[in-house]
Write an enzyme that holds these catalytic residues in place. Structure first.
Site, PDB file in Angstrom:
ATOM      1  N   HIS A  30      -3.588  -5.189   0.530  1.00 17.99           N
ATOM      2  CA  HIS A  30      -2.989  -5.706   1.769  1.00 17.99           C
ATOM      3  C   HIS A  30      -3.097  -7.233   1.787  1.00 17.99           C
ATOM      4  CE1 HIS A  30      -2.506  -1.884   4.022  1.00 17.99           C
ATOM      5  NE2 HIS A  30      -3.480  -1.489   3.234  1.00 17.99           N
ATOM      6  N   CYS A  47       0.825  -1.207   0.000  1.00 18.15           N
ATOM      7  CA  CYS A  47       0.000   0.000   0.000  1.00 18.15           C
ATOM      8  C   CYS A  47       0.865   1.266   0.000  1.00 18.15           C
ATOM      9  CB  CYS A  47      -0.983  -0.046   1.165  1.00 18.15           C
ATOM     10  SG  CYS A  47      -2.446   0.936   0.833  1.00 18.15           S
ATOM     11  N   GLU A  86      -1.707  -9.328   3.559  1.00 24.81           N
ATOM     12  CA  GLU A  86      -1.554  -9.931   4.890  1.00 24.81           C
ATOM     13  C   GLU A  86      -2.865 -10.412   5.494  1.00 24.81           C
ATOM     14  OE1 GLU A  86      -0.976  -6.768   4.071  1.00 24.81           O
ATOM     15  OE2 GLU A  86      -1.454  -5.349   5.660  1.00 24.81           O
TER      16      GLU A  86
END
Ligand code: GLN
Length: 613
Positions: free
Chosen positions: A533, A408, A535
Site C-alpha cells: 500500500h 493489493c 499510499e
C-alpha cells in the site's frame, strides 16, 4: 509516575472536541503540531479512541473509513495518517490508545495478581493505566531517534460521551501530576450558522465548554469551527461567556485546502500562545521564512487550473473516508505534477455484467465514468462483492491502454484478469472468493489463520527488491524499497512463469524472491500493480512514486519525465505553471528545515531542479 516541573519536561497538549464530531479536530490537532514543528520543536502525537475494540484492524470501512497501517504493522485509526503526513513522522501502534487496549492491559495485570487482591476499578486503576500509557509513549522517538518535546494528545469523540469519561478523568488528574506549565488543553468546538439567519451561534460552544469545566478541565484555547469566517464580535462573545481572553479564541472557517489551516491558526497567534503557556522559549521574532513551505503549498494548490480525472474503482465508495490515504496520495502527486485532482468513486459491482440487467442506469453510469477518466486506481479490499467489477476494470484498462494503478486486491484482480483473458485460464480466481477454483492464481499465505480476523495478516513495512523497470526509475532507481503491507493472500508462485511468459512482468519481489510485490505490462503506457500500500508513505512534499507515475501517465507526461531524469520542468507541468512557479517549489524545499524524509517518496526538489542544474 513522578511529577516533574523541569522546563525540559515533556509538554502535553490535549485536544478535545465539543458539540459534534467530524469537524476536523484531527486536522486542527495536526496543525498545532505543524506550527510547533516549524519552530524547530520535535513533536509526537497520541490518538485516543474511546471504543472497546483493541485496534482498528477489524473495522468495516463502511462505518469508520479506512484502516490506517503503520510501519510496525499497527492497524490504527485513520487520524494517525493526518499526523504522519502533516508532521512527517513515523508513529507506532501504541500511539493509538483504545479503551480495549487499556482494559486488556489492566485485566491481564489483575489475572497476574499485580493488584494484590484489591478491587480493580475505573478510578484509580483504569485512569492510572491511561496516564502511564500516555507518559510512556510520549517519550518514544517518532523521527530519526530525536526525542519528542511536545506530545499532542487527541481525544476522539466529544466531551460528555460516556465512553470518553475515564479518559477525561485521567487527564484531569494528569494535569496536576505533570504541572501546569507542561499541560494545556485545546477545545475544538462548532459555531453553527443556521441558514435562516446566517448568524453565527455561540450557545453550543458555551455549553460544551461548561461541560468540560464541570469535568475539571479548562480550555486554554477554544478553536471555533464555522462554515464561513465569523466576525470579531463572535470571538468577544465566546471570550466573555467562556471565561477566556479574546486571544484564546481561534476561529477556523472552511478553507480551500487543509494546507491553509496551520497558516490561519498561526495568523491568530497560536504559536506564541503555546510558547508562553508551556514555557517553550520559542525565539521571537519569528524568522521571515517561518511556515513558508506551508504558505507556498497552500498557494500552489489554489493556483492549479488544469484538471486530471482519476477514478477509484472500489467497494466502499459510499464513505469517501474509506479511501482517505489513496485520495491524499493522489493529491500529493497531482500537486507535484501541477494538476488539479478530480476523483470519481466508482462502485465496482456496478461495472459487472449482471448489473446491465439488474440496474442498467447504474451500469451505464459506472462505465461512462470509468471511460471519462484519465487514469484509474483499483484499490485494496476484502471479500467477494465487487471483485468481478474490479477484474472488468483491469481488463478495460489493459485493453484500452488506460493508465492504471492496482493496489493489493487491485494487483490480485489484475493477475486473475490476465490469466483468464490472455492465458485463457477461464477458471482463474482467488481462494478468498472461490476456495475450490480450477486455477488458484491468488492463494492464502501461510501467515493466514482462518477463523481469527484481528492482527493475522502480513502487516507493516517490508522490503521489496526492484528489477530495472519504470517503477524502479520512479523510485529514484533504488534497488530496494520499503512499503507497508496489509494482506492475507498472495500471487500463487506456481503460475508466475506462465504469467511472465504471457507478458505480465513481476518487477518487484520480496526478500525470499517467491512473493510477488509489483507487476507491470511493458507494452502499456502505465499498467502497474503493487501488493503493498504505497499510499501510507506519501507526503505532501514527497509524493509516492507509484502515484506520481499514474498521474504523469494520465496527463501524458510520464515519458518526458523519465527521459529528463525524473525531473519535472515547467513544460511537464500544467500550462499555467511557469519558471517562476518552479523556483517557488524549489524554495519550499530550501525552507523546509527538516532532514530528508525517510519514506520512499521523492522529495519535491528532485521534481523541480531541472533548470537549476
Ligand atoms: N483481500 C486481499 C488479501 O487479504 C487484499 C487485501 C487488501 O487489499 N488490503 O490479500
Amino acid at each position: 509516575m513522578a511529577a516533574t516541573s523541569a522546563t525540559s519536561a515533556m509538554k502535553y497538549v490535549l485536544v478535545t472536541g465539543g458539540v459534534i464530531s467530524g469537524i476536523g479536530k484531527g486536522v486542527i490537532a495536526s496543525s498545532l503540531g505543524t506550527i510547533l514543528k516549524s519552530f524547530g520543536i520535535p513533536v509526537t502525537s497520541i490518538k485516543i479512541d474511546p471504543y472497546i475494540n483493541i485496534d482498528a484492524g477489524t473495522f468495516s470501512p463502511y462505518e469508520h473509513g479506512e484502516v490506517y497501517v503503520l510501519d510496525d504493522g499497527g492497524e490504527v485509526d485513520l487520524d494517525l495518517g493526518n499526523y504522519e503526513r502533516f508532521l512527517d513522522i513515523t508513529l507506532h501502534h501504541d500511539n493509538n490508545i483504545t479503551t480495549g487496549k487499556i482494559y486488556q492491559q489492566v485485566i491481564s495485570r489483575e489475572r497476574k495478581g499485580d493488584y494484590l487482591g484489591k478491587t480493580v476499578q475505573v478510578v484509580p486503576h483504569i485512569t492510572d493505566a491511561i496516564q502511564e500509557w500516555v507518559n510512556r509513549v510520549a517519550h518514544v522517538p517518532v523521527y530519526a531517534n530525536e526525542k519528542p518535546k511536545v506530545c499532542i494528545v487527541e481525544l476522539g469523540g466529544t466531551i460528555g460521551d460516556i465512553e470518553g469519561m475515564p479518559f477525561v478523568e485521567a487527564f484531569r488528574q494528569f494535569q496536576f501530576r505533570v504541572n501546569r506549565e507542561n499541560f494545556c488543553c485545546v477545545h475544538v468546538s462548532l459555531v453553527p450558522q443556521p441558514k435562516s439567519t446566517g448568524e453565527p451561534k455561540t450557545k453550543p460552544t458555551q455549553s460544551s465548554v461548561r461541560e468540560l469545566r464541570g469535568l475539571g478541565l479548562s480550555p486554554d484555547l477554544i478553536v471555533c469551527r464555522s462554515e464561513t469566517p465569523v466576525g470579531l464580535a463572535v470571538k468577544e462573545k465566546i471570550s466573555n461567556f467562556c471565561h477566556v481572553a479574546p486571544e484564546q479564541v481561534i476561529c477556523i472557517h472552511d478553507l480551500s485546502s487543509l494546507y491553509h489551516v496551520p497558516l490561519l491558526m498561526e495568523s491568530q497567534g497560536v504559536g506564541q500562545f503555546l510558547s508562553d503557556r508551556l514555557n517553550l522559549n520559542i525565539a521571537t521574532p519569528r524568522p521571515s521564512k517561518f511556515m513558508q513551505k506551508w504558505r507556498d503549498l497552500a498557494k500552489r494548490v489554489d493556483s492549479l487550473r488544469k484538471e486530471v480525472n482519476i477514478s477509484i474503482v472500489g467497494k466502499y465508495t459510499k464513505l469517501e473516508d474509506s479511501y482517505t490515504s489513496i485520495a491524499k496520495a493522489l493529491q500529493h502527486a497531482s500537486i507535484a505534477a501541477g494538476y488539479k485532482l478530480k476523483i470519481k468513486y466508482i462502485e465496482a459491482a456496478n461495472l459487472e455484467k449482471q448489473m446491465k440487467i439488474d440496474n442498467p442506469v447504474l451500469f451505464h453510469e459506472a462505465w461512462q465514468n470509468l471511460c471519462k477518466s484519465d487514469g484509474v486506481v483499483i484499490p485494496g479490499g476484502f471479500g467477494q462483492r465487487g471483485m468481478e467489477g474490479k477484474i472488468e476494470a483491469c481488463q478495460w484498462c489493459r485493453e484500452s491502454l488506460k493508465p492504471m494503478l492496482g493496489i493489493c486486491l487491485g494487483l490480485q484482480a489484475s493477475v486473475i484478469e490476465f490469466a483468464r483473458n490472455v492465458l485463457g485460464l477461464k477458471g482463474a480466481n482467488t481462494t478468498e472468493v472461490d476456495p475450490k477454483c480450477e486455477h488458484p492464481l491468488v492463494i492464502d499465505m501461510p501467515e493466514h489463520h482462518p477463523g481469527i480476523m484481528g492482527g493475522t495478516m502480513r502487516l507493516g513495512r517490508r522490503t521489496t527488491s526492484l528489477k530495472p523497470s519504470v517503477i524502479r526509475r520512479l523510485y529514484g532507481n533504488k534497488e530496494t524499497v520499503d512499503e507497508r503491507h496489509r494482506h492475507r493472500y498472495e500471487v500463487n508462485p506456481e503460475y508466475v512463469a506462465r504469467l511472465e511468459a504471457g507478458g505480465l512482468q513481476f518487477v518487484g519481489v520480496d526478500s525470499t524472491g517467491t512473493r510477488m510485490e509489483v507487476s507491470t505490462l511493458e507494452e502499456h503506457p502505465y499498467y502497474l500493480a503493487v501488493q503493498y500500500h504505497p499510499e501510507y508513505l506519501s507526503r505532501p512534499l514527497s509524493p509516492s512514486p507509484p502515484f506520481l507515475g499514474l498521474i504523469l501517465a494520465s496527463v501524458g507526461k510520464l515519458n518526458s519525465y523519465l527521459s529528463k531524469g525524473c525531473r519535472l520542468s515547467p513544460r511537464n507541468q500544467s500550462d499555467e505553471s511557469s519558471d517562476e512557479e518552479e523556483m517557488k517549489i524549489k524554495d519550499m524545499k530550501l525552507t523546509n528545515g527538516s532532514p530528508e524524509p525517510k519514506c520512499n517518496g521523492i522529495a519535491i526538489d528532485t521534481l523541480t531542479v531541472e533548470n537549476g542544474h
